[in-house]
Each structure stands twice: as C-alpha cells, then as structure tokens.
Write a protein that holds these residues in place. Sequence first.
Motif, mmCIF file in Angstrom:
data_model
loop_
_atom_site.group_PDB
_atom_site.id
_atom_site.type_symbol
_atom_site.label_atom_id
_atom_site.label_comp_id
_atom_site.label_asym_id
_atom_site.label_seq_id
_atom_site.Cartn_x
_atom_site.Cartn_y
_atom_site.Cartn_z
ATOM 1 N N ILE A 71 45.994 8.787 14.611
ATOM 2 C CA ILE A 71 47.051 9.792 14.567
ATOM 3 C C ILE A 71 48.244 9.363 13.710
ATOM 4 O O ILE A 71 48.946 10.202 13.146
ATOM 5 N N ASP A 72 48.494 8.070 13.563
ATOM 6 C CA ASP A 72 49.632 7.609 12.773
ATOM 7 C C ASP A 72 49.270 7.311 11.324
ATOM 8 O O ASP A 72 50.123 6.874 10.554
ATOM 9 N N ARG A 73 48.028 7.550 10.951
ATOM 10 C CA ARG A 73 47.645 7.350 9.556
ATOM 11 C C ARG A 73 48.166 8.501 8.701
ATOM 12 O O ARG A 73 48.575 9.538 9.207
ATOM 13 N N PHE A 78 43.941 11.262 7.846
ATOM 14 C CA PHE A 78 43.815 11.955 9.123
ATOM 15 C C PHE A 78 43.074 13.278 8.953
ATOM 16 O O PHE A 78 42.184 13.611 9.753
ATOM 17 N N THR A 79 43.432 14.017 7.916
ATOM 18 C CA THR A 79 42.777 15.302 7.671
ATOM 19 C C THR A 79 41.292 15.126 7.411
ATOM 20 O O THR A 79 40.458 15.913 7.875
ATOM 21 N N SER A 139 43.591 18.489 16.999
ATOM 22 C CA SER A 139 43.972 17.254 16.312
ATOM 23 C C SER A 139 45.209 17.463 15.444
ATOM 24 O O SER A 139 46.144 16.650 15.462
ATOM 25 N N VAL A 140 45.225 18.556 14.691
ATOM 26 C CA VAL A 140 46.359 18.836 13.804
ATOM 27 C C VAL A 140 47.628 19.085 14.614
ATOM 28 O O VAL A 140 48.706 18.553 14.294
ATOM 29 N N VAL A 141 47.518 19.895 15.658
ATOM 30 C CA VAL A 141 48.692 20.203 16.485
ATOM 31 C C VAL A 141 49.252 18.934 17.122
ATOM 32 O O VAL A 141 50.468 18.718 17.146
#
Length: 355
Positions: A71-73, A78-79, A139-141
Amino acid sequence: MGGAGDADGRLAWVDVAKGICILLVVMMHSVIGTGLAMGGEGFLHPVVAFAKPFRIPDFFILSGLFLGRVIDRDWRLFTDRRVVHFAYFYLLWLVIQSAARYGSLVGEAGPGAFAAHLGHALIEPYSSLWFVYLLAVFSVVTKALRRCPGALLLAGAALLQMADIRSDATLIEEFCGRYVYFVAGYLFAGRIFALAEDARRHAGLALCGLAAWAGLEGWLALTATGNPVYPTLASLPLVSLALGAAGALAIVVTAALIERAGGVLAETLRICGQRSIVIYLAFSLPMAATREVLIRTGLVTDIGLAGLIVMAAALLLPLGLERLVRDTPLNLLFVRPKLFRLASRPRPRSTLATT
C-alpha cells in the motif's frame, strides 16, 4: 507471522482458508441454482444457509491481509499489483463468460447489443465476477485513504455495512456491504496472523471456541424472523456485521487447525486455495453445463445429490483446465502476460492469478 509455508513464502493456512471459502462459494451457486431448476431443496441447502453470514466476508478479510505489503509503494507499482492485475482477469473472463452466453444475453439484437453489454459491464460488475472487480476498487480506495486514522476508516466502513444500503447498482451495494471486511483484514492483519498461530498452539481451546461459535451461528442463521427484508436473525443489521467478522475469524482458526493436522483434507484445501481465483473465474460455465445435463437427462432426481455433482464439476473442471493450459499460450487465461504489466518482477513459473 507464524504457520507453515511453502517455497514461495505462502502461508499454508491462508491457502487452506481460501480453499474453504471457494468451496463454500461454489457450493452456494451450485446448490441454489440446482434447487431452483429442480424445484426444491436438498441436503446441502442448510449448509449454504449456515455459511451465508461469513462466506463472502471471509474472502474479503483474507484478501486484505497482505495489502499492507504494497500500500505504501508508488502508484505505478501499486496499480500494477492491485488494479491492472484484477482488471485483466475481470475483462478477459467477462468476454469469455459473455460470449458463452451470447444467445441468452442479446437474443436477436446482434453484435451491437453485445458490445453494449460489455460496455455496461465496465461500470456494473457482471455476474459472479463482481468479486474480482471489487478487489481492485477496495484496493484503490484504501490506498487513497491510507493517511486516514485506522479507527475512523473502520468505523466509517462499519457504518456503511450497518446502513444496509440497497441499490440497483451492484458496485454501490456490494461496496457498502463488504468494504468493512477488506479494511479489517488490512488493519488487523497482524492480529489475525497471531490468532492463527495461537489456534495451532492451543488446539483444544480453539475447538471449544469453534463449537460455541457454530452453535450460535447455526441458531442465528437458520432462525426465521418472518420479515421479508431480514429473513433470518443473522441478516439483521449489526448482527450480520458481527457474524461476518466472527465467521471469518472462525474460518481462520479452522484453517489453522486443518493445516496443523495435515493429511489429504489439508492438502486438497490448500491446492484449491492456491487456485481459488482460477476456480472463481471459471466455475460458472461448467456449473451451468453440468446442471443442464443432469436436468435434461433426468439421470439424477435427488436434489441434494444433483447439487453435489454440479458442485464437484464446478470445482474440478476449472482445475483441470488450468492444468491443461499450463505452459501453453493459453496460460494467459490464468497468468497475466508481461504485455499487461506496468511493472516487472521475477515470478515463479507456476504463479497463478491470486487474491
């Protein structure tokens, strides 16, 4: 994090838990569809009703467990891992499933209606593929809100679930009803891993806890209220949230105990769990075909047995297909090609689509 793992660093109990979940999901679709087609219920219907409160929540909790690793990448990486990955399989299997049902979807309307159907599926998740679609959205939210205090994020997601929002839009309804479980998996990953390890160490106490949970779960899930909106006690607001969370943790404990015991059951569930997304993507077509054959031929008249046969076909045929196409160009059905990656990384040869 505890628990036995394999050479790829996977936790065996997580795969066992996913195996239990995918088995319950396929059972639900197979049994209910067969019952409706044959006009009755069989011996597996009570099992389906028992599992309803936690069947999908557990899948989302397990899917959120490893979000913290990425999540912090940067957004590009991340996408690639959490959006393009799921989008690829959603779009591919949207086309495959829709093409297989072309006649029933568009009738005499022709290719234009089929193209419109595919376009609509970009904003309205299609059929059982909604789960894959929601994984990317969740994941995006969550990444966008990662600076939000965890307690506030969890409380907001819980309020959405308890509001019991009903909508003609699957995306809205399922997001509101399921996001809390994904967030819980992300926020409480460390505690969930610790729970699994504790269950392995204290099997007797874990079994007692599971027995108490099963009794309460069964009573709430199978007790009718007479209310068409909330047909069982388990479906009531707040109760459903509590049962979803409790059931998900019960599956974690059960999986840890099964993995600890080993044997054929553990290995079978582990294999199904490793390939849970393979089964999820491909089960609906063999399920429908097997059900149709049984009904048209009349070979099996017992609804429970027919549902079991349909379920077995829906589980085994996708696994057989995956094995058949492995190391062939058709492997793209279950392994995302390099062409559809934004970032590259070394991947084991046998790595499959994964939640």
